[in-house]
Design a protein around this motif. Structure first.
Motif, short mmCIF file in Angstrom:
data_model
loop_
_atom_site.label_atom_id
_atom_site.label_comp_id
_atom_site.label_asym_id
_atom_site.label_seq_id
_atom_site.Cartn_x
_atom_site.Cartn_y
_atom_site.Cartn_z
N HIS A 103 0.82 -1.20 0.00
CA HIS A 103 0.00 0.00 0.00
C HIS A 103 0.86 1.26 0.00
O HIS A 103 0.36 2.35 0.29
CB HIS A 103 -0.96 -0.01 1.19
CG HIS A 103 -2.17 -0.86 0.95
ND1 HIS A 103 -3.40 -0.33 0.61
CD2 HIS A 103 -2.33 -2.21 0.96
CE1 HIS A 103 -4.27 -1.31 0.44
NE2 HIS A 103 -3.64 -2.47 0.66
N TRP A 108 2.32 -0.50 -4.75
CA TRP A 108 0.88 -0.44 -4.98
C TRP A 108 0.46 -0.98 -6.35
O TRP A 108 -0.55 -1.69 -6.44
CB TRP A 108 0.39 0.99 -4.80
CG TRP A 108 -1.04 1.22 -5.19
CD1 TRP A 108 -1.49 1.97 -6.24
CD2 TRP A 108 -2.21 0.69 -4.56
NE1 TRP A 108 -2.85 1.96 -6.31
CE2 TRP A 108 -3.33 1.17 -5.28
CE3 TRP A 108 -2.43 -0.15 -3.46
CZ2 TRP A 108 -4.64 0.85 -4.93
CZ3 TRP A 108 -3.73 -0.48 -3.12
CH2 TRP A 108 -4.81 0.01 -3.85
N ARG A 112 -2.83 -3.28 -6.61
CA ARG A 112 -3.99 -2.46 -6.96
C ARG A 112 -5.17 -3.29 -7.44
O ARG A 112 -6.33 -2.98 -7.13
CB ARG A 112 -3.59 -1.45 -8.04
CG ARG A 112 -4.68 -0.49 -8.43
CD ARG A 112 -4.33 0.27 -9.69
NE ARG A 112 -5.37 1.24 -9.99
CZ ARG A 112 -6.53 0.93 -10.58
NH1 ARG A 112 -6.79 -0.33 -10.92
NH2 ARG A 112 -7.41 1.88 -10.83
N SER A 116 -9.48 -3.09 -6.94
CA SER A 116 -10.23 -2.47 -8.03
C SER A 116 -11.62 -3.05 -8.21
O SER A 116 -12.44 -2.47 -8.92
CB SER A 116 -9.44 -2.57 -9.35
OG SER A 116 -9.27 -3.93 -9.74
N LEU A 246 -12.15 1.48 -5.92
CA LEU A 246 -11.20 2.57 -6.08
C LEU A 246 -11.87 3.78 -6.71
O LEU A 246 -12.58 3.66 -7.71
CB LEU A 246 -10.01 2.12 -6.96
CG LEU A 246 -9.15 1.00 -6.39
CD1 LEU A 246 -8.09 0.58 -7.41
CD2 LEU A 246 -8.49 1.42 -5.08
N GLN A 260 -3.70 -4.75 -15.24
CA GLN A 260 -3.73 -5.02 -13.80
C GLN A 260 -2.94 -6.28 -13.45
O GLN A 260 -2.27 -6.32 -12.42
CB GLN A 260 -5.18 -5.20 -13.35
CG GLN A 260 -6.04 -3.96 -13.54
CD GLN A 260 -7.39 -4.10 -12.90
OE1 GLN A 260 -7.53 -4.13 -11.67
NE2 GLN A 260 -8.43 -4.21 -13.72
N PRO A 281 -1.58 6.55 -7.22
CA PRO A 281 -2.98 6.58 -6.77
C PRO A 281 -3.32 7.93 -6.16
O PRO A 281 -2.44 8.64 -5.66
CB PRO A 281 -3.04 5.47 -5.73
CG PRO A 281 -1.64 5.36 -5.21
CD PRO A 281 -0.76 5.66 -6.39
#
Length: 305
Positions: A103, A108, A112, A116, A246, A260, A281
């Motif tokens: 995180h 990240w 992620r 998502s 998100l 991803q 992010p």
């Protein structure tokens, strides 16, 4: 417990939680997955069991055989509780720290994908970047413990851990009715500080922290939530966030499953994305302002039509 029984129990756990998601109608009412979501989740699950986990376990075994051949099965006579403690530290605690580091801006992009999804379900349990699991220290250290002779408890440990993790992600919130039973209050106080539960883990997937329920910068535990209590990242409310996912996906659309899963080999072309060089992010405050502006713009446009 032999591997065949282990795999049978794991399949039974998956089937059991899937059944409860269906029977409780939680899956029907809350899970709105797209084809993009399904491709990511199916391919990640298959790659984990077919590539990442075997490579980590057999790779660490081969490295141990090369670097310390005389140590094979050296701890085979340890009591079972000592072996379990070793796995809790080498596998589960290191996974806590790996998750916590994931995180941060550096890692990240590899995690992620897990956040998502705009729904909670057992189907997202292993939804991550391919390299997230390939690089996970706990998988490799678990292989070291197997080399050292602790395999007799590993299969049982793994079944228990998977049961807890599936339960924490499940659309069926198994802990919710238990909180309503006053006689169970002392028991649930211990349970929610010991293992990951839907309430604590859903908070980790929350869309925002602003409601006092969400806590996506904490509640990192996998099997043991105790690591969050011990290391100061716990947030317990016995409530569930109204939305998960998100904010940047709400604003700019979902990232393609291949970006991803295979970042940095595959990179996003989206203007605002953590899955491209230089991307990062949004902070929660920035997200909230932009989401509110986005929603307001949509309402104004609808009113003008």
């Amino acid at each position: 417990m032999n591997p065949l029984l282990q795999n049978t129990l794991i399949l039974a756990l998956i089937a059991g939680f899937a059944c409860m998601e269906y029977v409780s109608r939680r899956y029907r009412d809350t899970v709105q997955a797209t084809a993009n979501d399904t491709r990511l989740e199916v391919l990640m699950f298959l790659s984990l069991i077919a590539i990442s986990q075997p490579l980590a376990l057999f790779g660490s075994n081969a490295l141990c055989a090369w670097l310390m051949p005389a140590q094979r099965n050296v701890f085979a006579d340890l009591p079972w509780w000592a072996m379990v403690a070793a796995f809790l530290v080498a596998d589960d605690m290191t996974q806590y720290w790996w998750h916590r580091l994931s995180h941060t801006p550096l890692l990240w992009p590899l995690h992620r994908a897990h956040h998502s999804a705009n729904y909670m379900s057992i189907r997202i349990t292993y939804r991550n970047n391919f390299f997230y699991y390939l690089m996970m220290p706990g998988l490799w250290l678990g292989g070291v413990l197997l080399y050292l002779g602790m395999g007799q408890v590993y299969v049982t440990y793994l079944v228990v851990k998977i049961a807890v993790i599936l339960g924490a992600h499940s659309a069926w919130r198994w802990d919710e009715p238990l909180y309503r039973v006053k006689a169970l209050a002392p028991v649930m106080w211990v349970v929610e500080r010991t293992i990951s539960t839907p309430a604590t883990h859903w908070a980790h997937h929350a869309l925002t922290n602003r409601d006092g329920i969400g806590h996506y910068k904490g509640n990192f535990g996998n099997l043991l939530f105790f690591w969050d209590v011990l290391f100061g990242s716990a947030h317990i409310t016995r409530q569930y966030p109204p939305a998960v996912g998100l904010q940047d996906d709400r604003l700019f659309g979902a990232e393609h499953w291949a970006h991803q899963m295979f970042y940095p080999l595959a990179r996003s072309k989206r203007e605002h994305s953590a899955l491209r060089p230089g991307g990062r992010p949004y902070e929660d405050g920035q997200q909230e302002v932009q989401v509110e502006a986005h929603d307001l713009g949509g309402r104004m446009q609808s009113g003008a039509q």
